[in-house]
Scaffold this motif. Structure first.
Motif, PDB file in Angstrom:
ATOM      1  N   TYR B  33       0.836  -1.201   0.000  1.00  0.00           N
ATOM      2  CA  TYR B  33       0.000   0.000   0.000  1.00  0.00           C
ATOM      3  C   TYR B  33       0.874   1.256   0.000  1.00  0.00           C
ATOM      4  O   TYR B  33       1.965   1.259   0.563  1.00  0.00           O
ATOM      5  CB  TYR B  33      -0.861   0.061   1.264  1.00  0.00           C
ATOM      6  N   HIS B  48      -3.064   0.531  -3.936  1.00  0.00           N
ATOM      7  CA  HIS B  48      -2.395  -0.652  -3.421  1.00  0.00           C
ATOM      8  C   HIS B  48      -2.307  -1.705  -4.497  1.00  0.00           C
ATOM      9  O   HIS B  48      -3.038  -1.678  -5.498  1.00  0.00           O
ATOM     10  CB  HIS B  48      -3.117  -1.192  -2.179  1.00  0.00           C
ATOM     11  N   TYR B  50      -2.478  -5.805  -4.929  1.00  0.00           N
ATOM     12  CA  TYR B  50      -2.787  -7.132  -4.400  1.00  0.00           C
ATOM     13  C   TYR B  50      -2.125  -8.104  -5.366  1.00  0.00           C
ATOM     14  O   TYR B  50      -2.631  -8.339  -6.463  1.00  0.00           O
ATOM     15  CB  TYR B  50      -4.290  -7.342  -4.314  1.00  0.00           C
ATOM     16  N   SER B  94       0.738  -6.068   3.864  1.00  0.00           N
ATOM     17  CA  SER B  94      -0.063  -7.001   4.647  1.00  0.00           C
ATOM     18  C   SER B  94      -0.122  -8.320   3.903  1.00  0.00           C
ATOM     19  O   SER B  94       0.113  -8.383   2.697  1.00  0.00           O
ATOM     20  CB  SER B  94      -1.482  -6.466   4.903  1.00  0.00           C
ATOM     21  N   LEU B  96      -2.500 -11.492   3.057  1.00  0.00           N
ATOM     22  CA  LEU B  96      -3.816 -12.130   3.107  1.00  0.00           C
ATOM     23  C   LEU B  96      -3.679 -13.650   3.082  1.00  0.00           C
ATOM     24  O   LEU B  96      -4.659 -14.360   3.177  1.00  0.00           O
ATOM     25  CB  LEU B  96      -4.678 -11.642   1.952  1.00  0.00           C
TER      26      LEU B  96
END
Lengths: 117, 115
Positions: B33, B48, B50, B94, B96
């Motif tokens: 991010y 961001h 992913y 982060s 996931l």
């Protein structure tokens, strides 16, 4: 859209005393996460404590604890036995789980906490 | 230690001169991010990644672009910096893969000054 409000721009506390930082949020979601992050001067933001909305029990991490009131949408942070190293900007943050494959934090404006010797 | 590293810590650029900020991570997190943090304001998400999928926030100006050549690196490009772009830029990651709601790991930020 979710919003996070921290109504105390600045606070101060004497070393060894207890201080509580306030945070309220607005959401229509039932399942979400709440966080408190600490950002010391010129240093990186670090996670202080995390709360899952579906858990009624308030999270605790050593001297840091929260008072999570889901119905009132309130998430305050209590710092016990304040130390000089606790001086920092504190951000309250909200996260919905896995929206569109990722998780986005929404931050409040922060509370600048100063611990005085 | 596994971490998120932002370079440089301080960047001064001229008005209108393209500038690139970098972020690297050793956490093998799949999401990266970029946040913009102006003085006395909440950090604001710009975009961001992913994995390789780029996700732009609706109100992020076109002046801001990003690249993620591999899992470890992510760049923020400001094509024509204006005075209003002076801010702290925060990179965060982060994972996931380990479940939801795990929170972010932040870098130390890059403070951008536009002169």
């Amino acid at each position: 859209a979710q919003t996070v409000t921290q109504s105390q721009p600045e606070m101060s506390v004497q070393e060894a005393e207890t201080v509580t930082l306030s945070c309220t949020y607005d959401t229509s979601e039932n399942n979400y996460y709440l966080f408190w992050y600490k950002q010391p001067p010129s240093r990186q933001m670090i996670l202080v404590i995390r709360q899952e909305a579906y858990k009624q029990q308030n999270a605790t991490e050593n001297r840091f604890s929260v008072n999570f009131q889901k119905a009132a949408k309130s998430f305050s942070l209590k710092i016990s036995d304040s130390q000089l190293g606790d001086t920092a900007m504190y951000f309250c943050a909200f996260m919905k789980p896995r929206e569109g494959g990722s998780e986005k934090l929404v931050f409040g404006k922060g509370t600048k906490l100063t611990v005085n010797p | 230690d596994a971490m998120v590293i932002q370079n440089p810590r301080y960047q001064v650029t001229q008005f209108g001169k393209p500038v690139t900020l970098s972020c690297s991570q050793t956490l093998n997190h799949n999401v990266m991010y970029w946040y913009q943090q102006k003085s006395s304001q909440a950090p604001k998400l710009l975009f961001h990644y992913y994995d390789k999928d780029f996700n732009n926030e609706a109100d992020t100006p076109d002046n801001f672009q990003s690249r993620r050549p591999n899992t470890s690196f992510c760049f923020l490009d400001i094509r024509s910096p204006g005075l209003g772009d002076a801010a702290m830029y925060l990179c965060a990651t982060s994972s996931l893969r380990t479940g939801t709601g795990g929170g972010y790991t932040f870098g130390s930020g890059t403070r951008l000054t536009v002169v």
